[in-house]
Write a protein that holds these residues in place. Structure first.
Motif, PDB file in Angstrom:
ATOM      1  N   ASN A   7     -37.216   4.999  23.010  1.00 23.04           N
ATOM      2  CA  ASN A   7     -36.332   5.054  21.840  1.00 23.04           C
ATOM      3  C   ASN A   7     -34.945   4.548  22.233  1.00 23.04           C
ATOM      4  OD1 ASN A   7     -36.075   7.408  23.504  1.00 23.04           O
ATOM      5  ND2 ASN A   7     -34.789   8.293  21.930  1.00 23.04           N
ATOM      6  N   ASN A   8     -34.144   4.237  21.234  1.00 25.15           N
ATOM      7  CA  ASN A   8     -32.779   3.795  21.498  1.00 25.15           C
ATOM      8  C   ASN A   8     -31.830   4.942  21.172  1.00 25.15           C
ATOM      9  OD1 ASN A   8     -30.070   2.611  20.786  1.00 25.15           O
ATOM     10  ND2 ASN A   8     -31.111   0.900  21.791  1.00 25.15           N
ATOM     11  N   ARG A   9     -31.220   5.459  22.188  1.00 26.31           N
ATOM     12  CA  ARG A   9     -30.364   6.633  22.044  1.00 26.31           C
ATOM     13  C   ARG A   9     -29.100   6.351  21.228  1.00 26.31           C
ATOM     14  NH1 ARG A   9     -29.687  11.099  26.544  1.00 26.31           N
ATOM     15  NH2 ARG A   9     -31.871  10.604  26.607  1.00 26.31           N
ATOM     16  N   ILE A  10     -28.566   5.144  21.328  1.00 26.12           N
ATOM     17  CA  ILE A  10     -27.349   4.808  20.577  1.00 26.12           C
ATOM     18  C   ILE A  10     -27.627   4.887  19.076  1.00 26.12           C
ATOM     19  CG2 ILE A  10     -25.662   3.003  20.063  1.00 26.12           C
ATOM     20  CD1 ILE A  10     -26.005   2.073  23.002  1.00 26.12           C
ATOM     21  N   ILE A  11     -28.760   4.337  18.658  1.00 31.42           N
ATOM     22  CA  ILE A  11     -29.128   4.407  17.241  1.00 31.42           C
ATOM     23  C   ILE A  11     -29.295   5.857  16.818  1.00 31.42           C
ATOM     24  CG2 ILE A  11     -30.946   3.911  15.564  1.00 31.42           C
ATOM     25  CD1 ILE A  11     -31.446   1.279  17.079  1.00 31.42           C
ATOM     26  N   GLU A  12     -30.041   6.619  17.601  1.00 34.53           N
ATOM     27  CA  GLU A  12     -30.315   8.008  17.233  1.00 34.53           C
ATOM     28  C   GLU A  12     -29.039   8.853  17.179  1.00 34.53           C
ATOM     29  OE1 GLU A  12     -33.555   9.836  19.333  1.00 34.53           O
ATOM     30  OE2 GLU A  12     -34.924   8.186  18.848  1.00 34.53           O
ATOM     31  N   GLU A  13     -28.173   8.696  18.161  1.00 38.31           N
ATOM     32  CA  GLU A  13     -26.938   9.488  18.172  1.00 38.31           C
ATOM     33  C   GLU A  13     -26.013   9.082  17.026  1.00 38.31           C
ATOM     34  OE1 GLU A  13     -25.246   9.330  22.100  1.00 38.31           O
ATOM     35  OE2 GLU A  13     -26.916  10.458  22.966  1.00 38.31           O
ATOM     36  N   THR A  14     -25.925   7.798  16.744  1.00 35.82           N
ATOM     37  CA  THR A  14     -25.064   7.334  15.650  1.00 35.82           C
ATOM     38  C   THR A  14     -25.566   7.864  14.307  1.00 35.82           C
ATOM     39  OG1 THR A  14     -24.486   5.334  16.887  1.00 35.82           O
ATOM     40  CG2 THR A  14     -24.077   5.308  14.508  1.00 35.82           C
ATOM     41  N   ALA A  30     -16.082   4.477   8.814  1.00 30.56           N
ATOM     42  CA  ALA A  30     -16.695   3.172   9.052  1.00 30.56           C
ATOM     43  C   ALA A  30     -17.395   3.153  10.411  1.00 30.56           C
ATOM     44  CB  ALA A  30     -15.639   2.080   8.996  1.00 30.56           C
ATOM     45  N   VAL A  31     -18.469   2.383  10.479  1.00 27.80           N
ATOM     46  CA  VAL A  31     -19.163   2.172  11.749  1.00 27.80           C
ATOM     47  C   VAL A  31     -19.416   0.676  11.904  1.00 27.80           C
ATOM     48  CG1 VAL A  31     -21.470   2.571  10.771  1.00 27.80           C
ATOM     49  CG2 VAL A  31     -21.112   2.860  13.209  1.00 27.80           C
ATOM     50  N   GLU A  32     -19.159   0.173  13.092  1.00 29.14           N
ATOM     51  CA  GLU A  32     -19.369  -1.247  13.407  1.00 29.14           C
ATOM     52  C   GLU A  32     -19.660  -1.323  14.898  1.00 29.14           C
ATOM     53  OE1 GLU A  32     -19.959  -5.144  13.052  1.00 29.14           O
ATOM     54  OE2 GLU A  32     -19.426  -3.929  11.310  1.00 29.14           O
ATOM     55  N   VAL A  33     -20.946  -1.306  15.249  1.00 34.22           N
ATOM     56  CA  VAL A  33     -21.352  -1.294  16.649  1.00 34.22           C
ATOM     57  C   VAL A  33     -22.381  -2.398  16.867  1.00 34.22           C
ATOM     58  CG1 VAL A  33     -22.339   0.092  18.510  1.00 34.22           C
ATOM     59  CG2 VAL A  33     -21.069   1.226  16.695  1.00 34.22           C
ATOM     60  N   THR A  34     -22.132  -3.255  17.845  1.00 33.30           N
ATOM     61  CA  THR A  34     -23.094  -4.267  18.259  1.00 33.30           C
ATOM     62  C   THR A  34     -23.351  -4.043  19.736  1.00 33.30           C
ATOM     63  OG1 THR A  34     -22.193  -5.835  16.649  1.00 33.30           O
ATOM     64  CG2 THR A  34     -23.562  -6.743  18.408  1.00 33.30           C
TER      65      THR A  34
END
Length: 152
Positions: A7-14, A30-34
């Motif tokens: 799984n991708n932890r960044i996606i889950e935590e966000t 706002a959220v803007e993460v790449t």
């Protein structure tokens, strides 16, 4: 030894933070993460059109067209349902979450979002496992050009 999670932890935590804030009545920010995964897969988490109550999760896989040949689009529709939307420009798949309508099963939804890359790959394996179950032989091999110098 390095243990990599599927799984991708960044996606889950966000998404956890966004859903929790929405559930508590906190004003959305706002959220803007790449970011890129260890294997060059690119992700983008953002608010489409600046709508802070909407969170889009997108993924870019260089080899997505090869996955589509094995049913990736159908599998993603089955797994993500109404969360699956037209992909944002420069990405192959996008999921959209509405913070004004947090799902009752939010932990499952968050986990599935974190499994986006895994689920893109799953169609290839499902297809060939089914062939094996049915005893079908002689099927063309699935070749996915995973990296510039690596295929599977």
């Amino acid at each position: 030894m390095i243990l990599l999670e599927i799984n991708n932890r960044i996606i889950e935590e966000t998404l956890s933070l966004k859903f929790e804030g929405a559930s508590n009545g906190t004003k959305p920010e706002a959220v803007e993460v790449t970011f890129a995964d260890f294997d060059g897969v690119l992700y983008h988490i953002s608010n489409p059109n600046g709508e802070k109550t909407k969170v889009m999760v997108s993924i870019s896989l260089k080899f997505y067209k090869e996955l589509q040949e094995h049913g990736a689009d159908e599998l993603l529709k089955r797994v993500y349902g109404n969360f699956l939307v037209s992909a944002e420009s420069g990405y192959n798949v996008s999921l959209l979450y509405d913070l004004d309508a947090v799902p009752a099963n939010k932990q499952d939804v968050i986990h599935q979002a974190g499994m986006l890359k895994r689920n893109c790959f799953a169609s290839v394996f499902e297809k060939y496992f089914k062939f094996q179950e049915e005893g079908k032989e002689g099927q063309a091999r699935a070749v996915v050009h995973y990296r510039d110098d690596e295929s599977m």
